[in-house]
Design a protein around this motif. Sequence first.
Motif, PDB file in Angstrom:
ATOM      1  N   ARG A  86       0.820  -1.215   0.000  1.00 51.57           N
ATOM      2  CA  ARG A  86       0.000   0.000   0.000  1.00 51.57           C
ATOM      3  C   ARG A  86       0.847   1.256   0.000  1.00 51.57           C
ATOM      4  O   ARG A  86       0.433   2.282  -0.523  1.00 51.57           O
ATOM      5  CB  ARG A  86      -0.912   0.024   1.226  1.00 51.57           C
ATOM      6  CG  ARG A  86      -2.002  -0.996   1.169  1.00 51.57           C
ATOM      7  CD  ARG A  86      -2.963  -0.845   2.328  1.00 51.57           C
ATOM      8  NE  ARG A  86      -3.827  -1.999   2.349  1.00 51.57           N
ATOM      9  CZ  ARG A  86      -4.079  -2.718   3.411  1.00 51.57           C
ATOM     10  NH1 ARG A  86      -3.577  -2.386   4.576  1.00 51.57           N
ATOM     11  NH2 ARG A  86      -4.864  -3.765   3.330  1.00 51.57           N
ATOM     12  N   TRP A 104      -1.397   0.359  -6.157  1.00 51.72           N
ATOM     13  CA  TRP A 104      -2.201  -0.795  -5.774  1.00 51.72           C
ATOM     14  C   TRP A 104      -2.987  -0.548  -4.486  1.00 51.72           C
ATOM     15  O   TRP A 104      -3.663  -1.449  -4.015  1.00 51.72           O
ATOM     16  CB  TRP A 104      -1.306  -2.018  -5.599  1.00 51.72           C
ATOM     17  CG  TRP A 104      -0.428  -2.190  -6.781  1.00 51.72           C
ATOM     18  CD1 TRP A 104      -0.803  -2.607  -8.026  1.00 51.72           C
ATOM     19  CD2 TRP A 104       0.961  -1.902  -6.838  1.00 51.72           C
ATOM     20  NE1 TRP A 104       0.284  -2.604  -8.863  1.00 51.72           N
ATOM     21  CE2 TRP A 104       1.397  -2.167  -8.158  1.00 51.72           C
ATOM     22  CE3 TRP A 104       1.905  -1.433  -5.930  1.00 51.72           C
ATOM     23  CZ2 TRP A 104       2.699  -1.996  -8.574  1.00 51.72           C
ATOM     24  CZ3 TRP A 104       3.206  -1.263  -6.342  1.00 51.72           C
ATOM     25  CH2 TRP A 104       3.584  -1.543  -7.646  1.00 51.72           C
ATOM     26  N   THR A 105      -2.891   0.643  -3.940  1.00 53.61           N
ATOM     27  CA  THR A 105      -3.617   0.964  -2.717  1.00 53.61           C
ATOM     28  C   THR A 105      -5.097   0.996  -3.008  1.00 53.61           C
ATOM     29  O   THR A 105      -5.547   1.638  -3.955  1.00 53.61           O
ATOM     30  CB  THR A 105      -3.165   2.335  -2.168  1.00 53.61           C
ATOM     31  OG1 THR A 105      -1.763   2.287  -1.926  1.00 53.61           O
ATOM     32  CG2 THR A 105      -3.888   2.686  -0.891  1.00 53.61           C
ATOM     33  N   ARG A 106      -5.829   0.318  -2.171  1.00 50.65           N
ATOM     34  CA  ARG A 106      -7.288   0.346  -2.318  1.00 50.65           C
ATOM     35  C   ARG A 106      -7.795   1.677  -1.811  1.00 50.65           C
ATOM     36  O   ARG A 106      -7.523   2.080  -0.698  1.00 50.65           O
ATOM     37  CB  ARG A 106      -7.936  -0.771  -1.507  1.00 50.65           C
ATOM     38  CG  ARG A 106      -7.712  -2.121  -2.091  1.00 50.65           C
ATOM     39  CD  ARG A 106      -8.571  -3.116  -1.345  1.00 50.65           C
ATOM     40  NE  ARG A 106      -8.067  -4.453  -1.615  1.00 50.65           N
ATOM     41  CZ  ARG A 106      -8.234  -5.466  -0.816  1.00 50.65           C
ATOM     42  NH1 ARG A 106      -8.879  -5.311   0.317  1.00 50.65           N
ATOM     43  NH2 ARG A 106      -7.764  -6.637  -1.117  1.00 50.65           N
ATOM     44  N   ARG A 107      -8.539   2.327  -2.632  1.00 52.00           N
ATOM     45  CA  ARG A 107      -9.158   3.588  -2.240  1.00 52.00           C
ATOM     46  C   ARG A 107     -10.525   3.268  -1.632  1.00 52.00           C
ATOM     47  O   ARG A 107     -11.248   2.407  -2.136  1.00 52.00           O
ATOM     48  CB  ARG A 107      -9.362   4.500  -3.453  1.00 52.00           C
ATOM     49  CG  ARG A 107      -8.097   4.697  -4.275  1.00 52.00           C
ATOM     50  CD  ARG A 107      -7.311   5.871  -3.739  1.00 52.00           C
ATOM     51  NE  ARG A 107      -6.233   6.186  -4.667  1.00 52.00           N
ATOM     52  CZ  ARG A 107      -4.958   6.048  -4.361  1.00 52.00           C
ATOM     53  NH1 ARG A 107      -4.608   5.620  -3.196  1.00 52.00           N
ATOM     54  NH2 ARG A 107      -4.028   6.373  -5.229  1.00 52.00           N
ATOM     55  N   PRO A 108     -10.903   3.968  -0.576  1.00 53.63           N
ATOM     56  CA  PRO A 108     -12.244   3.736  -0.036  1.00 53.63           C
ATOM     57  C   PRO A 108     -13.296   4.101  -1.082  1.00 53.63           C
ATOM     58  O   PRO A 108     -13.172   5.119  -1.758  1.00 53.63           O
ATOM     59  CB  PRO A 108     -12.333   4.659   1.171  1.00 53.63           C
ATOM     60  CG  PRO A 108     -11.042   5.377   1.278  1.00 53.63           C
ATOM     61  CD  PRO A 108     -10.167   4.968   0.139  1.00 53.63           C
ATOM     62  N   THR A 109     -14.282   3.262  -1.226  1.00 51.99           N
ATOM     63  CA  THR A 109     -15.328   3.546  -2.203  1.00 51.99           C
ATOM     64  C   THR A 109     -16.341   4.503  -1.583  1.00 51.99           C
ATOM     65  O   THR A 109     -16.698   4.385  -0.415  1.00 51.99           O
ATOM     66  CB  THR A 109     -16.034   2.251  -2.648  1.00 51.99           C
ATOM     67  OG1 THR A 109     -16.533   1.593  -1.495  1.00 51.99           O
ATOM     68  CG2 THR A 109     -15.080   1.341  -3.394  1.00 51.99           C
ATOM     69  N   THR A 143       1.596   6.561  -1.386  1.00 49.03           N
ATOM     70  CA  THR A 143       0.985   5.254  -1.583  1.00 49.03           C
ATOM     71  C   THR A 143       1.272   4.733  -2.984  1.00 49.03           C
ATOM     72  O   THR A 143       1.549   5.494  -3.909  1.00 49.03           O
ATOM     73  CB  THR A 143      -0.540   5.322  -1.370  1.00 49.03           C
ATOM     74  OG1 THR A 143      -1.088   6.288  -2.261  1.00 49.03           O
ATOM     75  CG2 THR A 143      -0.887   5.676   0.060  1.00 49.03           C
TER      76      THR A 143
END
Length: 179
Positions: free
Chosen positions: A85, A160-165, A157
């Motif tokens: 992340r 590949w960092t997941r962003r909050p939806t 970051t």
Amino acid sequence: MASRLGRRTRRVLVFVHVVVSLGWMGAGAANVVLAATALTSPLGLAHACYVLIDRIDLWLVIPGAFGALGTGIALGLLTPWGLARHWWVLVKLVLTVGVILFSTLAVGVWVLESIEATAAGMAHPGPLAAPLVWGGATNLVAFLLMTWASVAKPWGTTPWTRRPTRRRTGATASVPAVS
């Protein structure tokens, strides 16, 4: 994202990670000093230095390396930092694996060959004496970069960092703003 560890457990894991990482770095620094001493010493002392490097590798460097790798992976998986992340975590992981591979495939082999050469009374310093010093110094630079990255947490970051939806409600999504 909440941590998957309790606060106390996380602190203990961070403490263990720091201790084994610093131990690994300290043992690596001791090996650089021994390699430099071997490079500039008579044959008998050089042989003793190479044997000491081998013992320090066996009892401190190898356990420290895998301890740092294991606790680092655990921290990455069990805390919001993740393994991929943040660039600083990913760089530390890649450098750790790189130092382990370089130390195993190059530096470790040079140590064993230097022990054999000095035990046989071959010309000293041998062709591997200087590479041992530079190889160890290279590892120390990697350790210092990893330590700095742990403190500074640079580079942001990764992609590949997941962003909050975002949740879109029907009312706010379909009604235009009125001024």
